[in-house]
Write a protein that holds these residues in place. Structure first.
Motif, PDB file in Angstrom:
ATOM      1  N   THR A   1      43.148  76.921  15.861  1.00  0.00           N
ATOM      2  CA  THR A   1      43.428  78.326  16.173  1.00  0.00           C
ATOM      3  C   THR A   1      42.691  78.819  17.419  1.00  0.00           C
ATOM      4  OG1 THR A   1      41.626  79.101  14.738  1.00  0.00           O
ATOM      5  CG2 THR A   1      43.799  78.843  13.735  1.00  0.00           C
ATOM      6  N   VAL A   2      41.854  77.968  17.988  1.00  0.00           N
ATOM      7  CA  VAL A   2      41.067  78.382  19.152  1.00  0.00           C
ATOM      8  C   VAL A   2      41.612  77.693  20.410  1.00  0.00           C
ATOM      9  CG1 VAL A   2      38.793  78.367  20.242  1.00  0.00           C
ATOM     10  CG2 VAL A   2      38.993  78.762  17.781  1.00  0.00           C
ATOM     11  N   THR A   3      41.944  78.485  21.417  1.00  0.00           N
ATOM     12  CA  THR A   3      42.442  77.939  22.681  1.00  0.00           C
ATOM     13  C   THR A   3      41.375  78.107  23.761  1.00  0.00           C
ATOM     14  OG1 THR A   3      43.386  80.033  23.462  1.00  0.00           O
ATOM     15  CG2 THR A   3      44.768  78.663  22.015  1.00  0.00           C
ATOM     16  N   THR A   4      41.621  77.476  24.894  1.00  0.00           N
ATOM     17  CA  THR A   4      40.686  77.629  26.015  1.00  0.00           C
ATOM     18  C   THR A   4      40.634  79.083  26.485  1.00  0.00           C
ATOM     19  OG1 THR A   4      42.486  76.944  27.506  1.00  0.00           O
ATOM     20  CG2 THR A   4      40.896  75.262  26.842  1.00  0.00           C
ATOM     21  N   ARG A   5      41.753  79.801  26.342  1.00  0.00           N
ATOM     22  CA  ARG A   5      41.766  81.225  26.724  1.00  0.00           C
ATOM     23  C   ARG A   5      40.864  82.050  25.801  1.00  0.00           C
ATOM     24  NH1 ARG A   5      45.245  82.828  30.508  1.00  0.00           N
ATOM     25  NH2 ARG A   5      46.860  81.371  31.190  1.00  0.00           N
ATOM     26  N   HIS A   6      40.873  81.706  24.504  1.00  0.00           N
ATOM     27  CA  HIS A   6      39.975  82.393  23.573  1.00  0.00           C
ATOM     28  C   HIS A   6      38.507  82.170  23.961  1.00  0.00           C
ATOM     29  CE1 HIS A   6      43.372  82.036  20.406  1.00  0.00           C
ATOM     30  NE2 HIS A   6      43.358  83.257  20.915  1.00  0.00           N
ATOM     31  N   ILE A   7      38.199  80.924  24.291  1.00  0.00           N
ATOM     32  CA  ILE A   7      36.821  80.581  24.654  1.00  0.00           C
ATOM     33  C   ILE A   7      36.412  81.328  25.924  1.00  0.00           C
ATOM     34  CG2 ILE A   7      35.261  78.700  25.311  1.00  0.00           C
ATOM     35  CD1 ILE A   7      37.194  76.829  23.718  1.00  0.00           C
ATOM     36  N   ALA A   8      37.304  81.337  26.907  1.00  0.00           N
ATOM     37  CA  ALA A   8      37.015  82.029  28.174  1.00  0.00           C
ATOM     38  C   ALA A   8      36.798  83.522  27.940  1.00  0.00           C
ATOM     39  CB  ALA A   8      38.166  81.802  29.155  1.00  0.00           C
ATOM     40  N   ALA A   9      37.650  84.119  27.113  1.00  0.00           N
ATOM     41  CA  ALA A   9      37.536  85.552  26.825  1.00  0.00           C
ATOM     42  C   ALA A   9      36.206  85.872  26.156  1.00  0.00           C
ATOM     43  CB  ALA A   9      38.692  85.999  25.938  1.00  0.00           C
ATOM     44  N   GLU A  10      35.784  85.023  25.224  1.00  0.00           N
ATOM     45  CA  GLU A  10      34.511  85.238  24.526  1.00  0.00           C
ATOM     46  C   GLU A  10      33.331  85.153  25.488  1.00  0.00           C
ATOM     47  OE1 GLU A  10      33.463  85.811  21.331  1.00  0.00           O
ATOM     48  OE2 GLU A  10      35.497  86.191  20.609  1.00  0.00           O
ATOM     49  N   LEU A  11      33.464  84.325  26.515  1.00  0.00           N
ATOM     50  CA  LEU A  11      32.390  84.155  27.491  1.00  0.00           C
ATOM     51  C   LEU A  11      32.463  85.172  28.621  1.00  0.00           C
ATOM     52  CD1 LEU A  11      32.335  80.258  27.803  1.00  0.00           C
ATOM     53  CD2 LEU A  11      30.496  81.679  26.893  1.00  0.00           C
ATOM     54  N   GLY A  12      33.593  85.885  28.698  1.00  0.00           N
ATOM     55  CA  GLY A  12      33.762  86.852  29.779  1.00  0.00           C
ATOM     56  C   GLY A  12      34.023  86.198  31.117  1.00  0.00           C
ATOM     57  N   ILE A  13      34.664  85.033  31.103  1.00  0.00           N
ATOM     58  CA  ILE A  13      35.009  84.348  32.353  1.00  0.00           C
ATOM     59  C   ILE A  13      36.530  84.175  32.394  1.00  0.00           C
ATOM     60  CG2 ILE A  13      32.808  83.122  32.451  1.00  0.00           C
ATOM     61  CD1 ILE A  13      34.241  80.604  31.466  1.00  0.00           C
ATOM     62  N   SER A  14      37.055  83.836  33.545  1.00  0.00           N
ATOM     63  CA  SER A  14      38.498  83.654  33.666  1.00  0.00           C
ATOM     64  C   SER A  14      38.906  82.301  33.085  1.00  0.00           C
ATOM     65  CB  SER A  14      38.916  83.723  35.136  1.00  0.00           C
ATOM     66  OG  SER A  14      38.404  82.596  35.839  1.00  0.00           O
ATOM     67  N   ALA A  15      40.168  82.218  32.674  1.00  0.00           N
ATOM     68  CA  ALA A  15      40.681  80.942  32.172  1.00  0.00           C
ATOM     69  C   ALA A  15      40.614  79.888  33.271  1.00  0.00           C
ATOM     70  CB  ALA A  15      42.120  81.119  31.683  1.00  0.00           C
ATOM     71  N   GLY A  16      40.835  80.304  34.508  1.00  0.00           N
ATOM     72  CA  GLY A  16      40.758  79.374  35.635  1.00  0.00           C
ATOM     73  C   GLY A  16      39.369  78.778  35.794  1.00  0.00           C
ATOM     74  N   ASN A  17      38.353  79.616  35.587  1.00  0.00           N
ATOM     75  CA  ASN A  17      36.969  79.147  35.672  1.00  0.00           C
ATOM     76  C   ASN A  17      36.707  78.098  34.604  1.00  0.00           C
ATOM     77  OD1 ASN A  17      34.248  78.802  36.070  1.00  0.00           O
ATOM     78  ND2 ASN A  17      33.715  80.964  35.890  1.00  0.00           N
ATOM     79  N   LEU A  18      37.182  78.358  33.380  1.00  0.00           N
ATOM     80  CA  LEU A  18      36.986  77.392  32.300  1.00  0.00           C
ATOM     81  C   LEU A  18      37.745  76.098  32.590  1.00  0.00           C
ATOM     82  CD1 LEU A  18      36.880  78.023  28.521  1.00  0.00           C
ATOM     83  CD2 LEU A  18      38.310  76.182  29.406  1.00  0.00           C
ATOM     84  N   HIS A  19      38.984  76.228  33.088  1.00  0.00           N
ATOM     85  CA  HIS A  19      39.803  75.039  33.352  1.00  0.00           C
ATOM     86  C   HIS A  19      39.269  74.218  34.516  1.00  0.00           C
ATOM     87  CE1 HIS A  19      43.355  77.168  31.197  1.00  0.00           C
ATOM     88  NE2 HIS A  19      42.641  76.432  30.363  1.00  0.00           N
ATOM     89  N   TYR A  20      38.416  74.816  35.311  1.00  0.00           N
ATOM     90  CA  TYR A  20      37.751  74.047  36.371  1.00  0.00           C
ATOM     91  C   TYR A  20      36.860  72.977  35.751  1.00  0.00           C
ATOM     92  CZ  TYR A  20      34.476  72.936  40.127  1.00  0.00           C
ATOM     93  OH  TYR A  20      33.696  72.279  41.042  1.00  0.00           O
TER      94      TYR A  20
END
Length: 210
Positions: free
Chosen positions: A22-41
């Motif tokens: 149930t957890v996506t990379t977008r969820h993780i990024a949102a929780e950290l307050g960073i962009s999905a692009g930053n996480l996908h880097y």
């Protein structure tokens, strides 16, 4: 803590709390307050994160087993401490075990790694248990079939107790680690020498029943 470490830490927290499905990379990024692009880097897919978290689990267990193998004196307390520490480590990565079948099915890399670990762990446990026999913790005349069965039982309980706890007992961390440590320790009781059985009952059973 750098961004990559923050992502791994937050992902572990979310996976443990909500389950990895149930957890996506977008969820993780949102929780950290960073962009999905930053996480996908740092991580293109959530399975890339899971691979690293699984590797962390393996490293933690390797370190624990290596310390155990190097100890010159092995006591009943050592066995309890090892079992307790194992349960603590597993609880920290509990989403892996609660979702174990799905993860192994979907991530072939982890499946292959787990199969290799399973073989290596058997040899390591046999070495550790031989040490307990040498130091008169375990009986000397334990049949091979019983020792092999014990190792298999340990794997079954270790890999599945977190699912059992989530479905049945629903214990919080401290109570869960204590309960399932004792459950696994009870597997060893028939193999202990008479003196060690008495010590076990006094130190780990009787105090809990008072």
């Amino acid at each position: 803590m750098n961004t990559k470490e923050k992502i791994l830490s937050k992902a572990l927290e979310l996976f443990n709390e909500k389950g990895y499905n149930t957890v996506t990379t977008r969820h993780i990024a949102a929780e950290l307050g960073i962009s999905a692009g930053n996480l996908h880097y740092h991580f293109k897919h959530s399975e890339d994160i899971i691979k690293i978290l699984f590797s962390q689990l393996v490293i933690n267990m390797d370190e624990l087993l290596n310390r155990m193998k190097k100890m010159e004196i092995k006591t009943l307390k050592d066995l309890y401490s090892f079992t307790f520490s194992t349960c603590e480590i597993f609880y920290s990565y509990r989403f892996i075990f609660v979702n174990f079948v799905d993860i192994l099915k979907e991530i072939s890399e982890i499946k292959l790694q787990y199969e290799e670990i399973h073989v290596n762990r058997k040899e390591e446990f046999q070495l550790i248990f031989s040490g307990f026999q040498k130091h008169n913790i375990f009986k000397k005349d334990i049949p091979d079939f019983l020792m092999h069965s014990l190792i298999e039982q340990i794997f079954i309980i270790a890999d599945n107790w977190l699912t059992h706890n989530r479905l049945i007992l629903k214990l919080e961390k401290e109570a869960a680690v204590w309960h399932y440590t004792l459950l696994q320790m009870n597997l060893f009781y028939p193999l202990l020498t008479e003196k060690q059985q008495q010590l076990y009952e006094k130190q780990y059973i009787q105090p809990q029943n008072v």
